[in-house]
Design an enzyme around this catalytic site. Structure first.
Site, mmCIF file in Angstrom:
data_model
loop_
_atom_site.group_PDB
_atom_site.id
_atom_site.type_symbol
_atom_site.label_atom_id
_atom_site.label_comp_id
_atom_site.label_asym_id
_atom_site.label_seq_id
_atom_site.Cartn_x
_atom_site.Cartn_y
_atom_site.Cartn_z
ATOM 1 N N SER A 123 0.813 -1.220 0.000
ATOM 2 C CA SER A 123 0.000 0.000 0.000
ATOM 3 C C SER A 123 0.845 1.269 0.000
ATOM 4 O O SER A 123 1.904 1.332 0.631
ATOM 5 C CB SER A 123 -0.875 -0.014 1.263
ATOM 6 O OG SER A 123 -1.423 1.252 1.497
ATOM 7 N N GLU A 125 0.135 3.630 1.717
ATOM 8 C CA GLU A 125 0.156 4.047 3.121
ATOM 9 C C GLU A 125 1.542 3.811 3.739
ATOM 10 O O GLU A 125 1.898 4.436 4.733
ATOM 11 C CB GLU A 125 -0.938 3.271 3.866
ATOM 12 C CG GLU A 125 -1.210 3.685 5.296
ATOM 13 C CD GLU A 125 -1.894 5.026 5.488
ATOM 14 O OE1 GLU A 125 -2.422 5.601 4.509
ATOM 15 O OE2 GLU A 125 -1.877 5.520 6.620
ATOM 16 N N TYR A 147 -1.559 0.260 10.684
ATOM 17 C CA TYR A 147 -1.813 -0.402 9.398
ATOM 18 C C TYR A 147 -0.613 -0.228 8.463
ATOM 19 O O TYR A 147 -0.140 -1.190 7.850
ATOM 20 C CB TYR A 147 -3.076 0.184 8.758
ATOM 21 C CG TYR A 147 -3.279 -0.209 7.311
ATOM 22 C CD1 TYR A 147 -3.878 -1.422 6.970
ATOM 23 C CD2 TYR A 147 -2.861 0.635 6.268
ATOM 24 C CE1 TYR A 147 -4.056 -1.779 5.631
ATOM 25 C CE2 TYR A 147 -3.035 0.278 4.941
ATOM 26 C CZ TYR A 147 -3.625 -0.925 4.632
ATOM 27 O OH TYR A 147 -3.789 -1.277 3.306
#
Ligand code: NAP
Ligand code: G4F
Length: 324
Positions: A123, A125, A147
């Site tokens: 990701s 992220e 996460y």
């Protein structure tokens, strides 16, 4: 007929990928975890064309059993605790599923059939507090949520198993991608669903957090095609998948409300509950490597995507509430 296993088939990406692989002539096996209420909304329309098997990323034996029984040539690991906000309230659970779950499935593959080609859902992220703009495959990571930290682990364990055991393991660093099947807790679908409700007189207000956060938002069906392309190359590698454009949550609101002829400033309120302990302010990806090596490019632009999502939610709510 090639056979693929998808973990997370009941999620947004899993459902799109399953449809895409069926179109390519694959036999598709989807792993689902046991829940007290079965929620197959995203896969119901093709459920009779796939084989659903029980398993959980928290349970290694279940993974070994299903690989032994079904013998896929490709495994797409899309299962995760994928909601960033929830990762602060459930950090250990997020780490167990989203980080260690990757090792469990890699080990299961190594034990059962190390020739299986493996895709890991990494990701954007992971870039978090970004070190450069735009972000590429070589940009250092600085995750800003439990996460994001878990995804960094999943990314590196995938590379580590490739380098340690010679496995065909790829990591796709996907930037945000959205569509009609996005969960309503994510900001894009939360907005499109609320705009549709406001338009139909079912809701008045929309409570949001940080309107200035910027994301590189793409169209989910485009992104699952990239996952498949990664597993069709001669050599395994890692790729950024993105549009190369960033837009703010505020811009998303402007276009979404404009689709129903309204001004977002009359309906959006700021609610601190939706602010995050640490924010990712700006994500923008550079998909050059994917374009040049995979021949991948997005087909749907930002504004078109927002308008489609609003129209889709209006249609769904009209059906649900029996409105003309
Ligand atoms: P999603 O809609 O939240 O789907 C997640 C899937 O994982 C669901 O099928 C869920 O099953 C399953 N799952 C959760 N915990 C599990 C466990 N312990 N064992 C087995 N299955 C489990 O996520 P998505 O948007 O499709 O994203 C797919 C993957 O890409 C995720 O890994 C996500 O982190 C990653 N990713 C997504 C984006 C994006 O913008 N969408 C961008 C980059 C990376 P239930 O239906 O039972 O909950
Ligand atoms: O839609 P979001 O919750 O997605 P986020 O955090 O970017 O994560 C998604 O994309 C990642 C890829 O970068 C995936 F890995 C991950 O699994 C997931 O699919 O939030 C987007 C932005 C954030 O900056 C958030 O602070 O929207 C901001 N936001 C503002 N108000 C809100 C809200 N987000 C949510 N969910 N709800 C709000 O009310």
């Amino acid at each position: 007929m090639p056979k693929a296993l998808i973990t997370g088939i009941t999620g947004q990406d899993g459902s799109h990928l399953a449809e895409f692989l069926l179109e390519q002539g694959y036999e598709v096996v989807g792993m689902v975890r046991r829940t007290s209420t079965i929620r197959f909304d995203r896969i119901r329309h093709f459920q009779d064309r796939v084989t659903l098997v029980s398993g959980d990323l928290l349970d290694e034996v279940s993974l070994i059993h299903l690989l032994r029984e079904h013998r896929p040539q490709e495994v797409y690991n899309l299962a995760a605790q994928s909601f960033v906000q929830a990762s602060w309230s459930q950090p250990v659970f997020t780490g167990e599923v989203t980080a260690l779950g990757v090792t469990r499935i890699l080990d299961a593959i190594r034990i059962v059939d190390p020739e299986i080609r493996f895709y890991q859902a990494s990701s954007s992220e992971m870039f978090g507090k970004v070190r450069e703009v735009p972000q590429t495959e070589l940009t250092p990571f600085h995750p800003r949520s439990p996460y994001g930290v878990a995804k960094v682990y999943g990314h590196w364990i995938t590379i580590n198993y490739r380098e340690s055991y010679g496995m065909y393991a790829c990591s796709g660093i996907l930037f945000n991608h959205e569509g009609a099947r996005r969960g309503v807790e994510f900001v894009t679908r939360k907005i499109s669903d609320a705009v549709a409700r406001i338009h139909l007189g079912l809701q008045q207000e929309l409570a949001l957090g940080n309107l200035d956060a910027k994301r590189d938002w793409g169209w989910a069906p485009d992104y699952v095609r990239a996952m498949w392309l990664m597993l069709q190359q001669d050599e395994p590698d890692d790729y950024v998948i993105a549009t190369g454009e960033a837009h703010s949550v505020r811009e998303f609101c402007q276009i979404a409300f404009d689709q129903v002829g309204r001004d977002y400033r009359e309906h959006v309120v700021i609610d601190e509950r939706f602010l995050r302990p640490a924010e990712v302010d700006l994500l923008i990806g550079d998909p050059t490597k994917a374009r040049e090596q995979l021949g991948w490019q997005p087909t749907i632009g930002f504004e078109d995507m927002v308008r489609r999502m609003v129209d889709n939610d209006i249609r769904l709510l009209k059906e649900e509430h029996d409105l003309p």
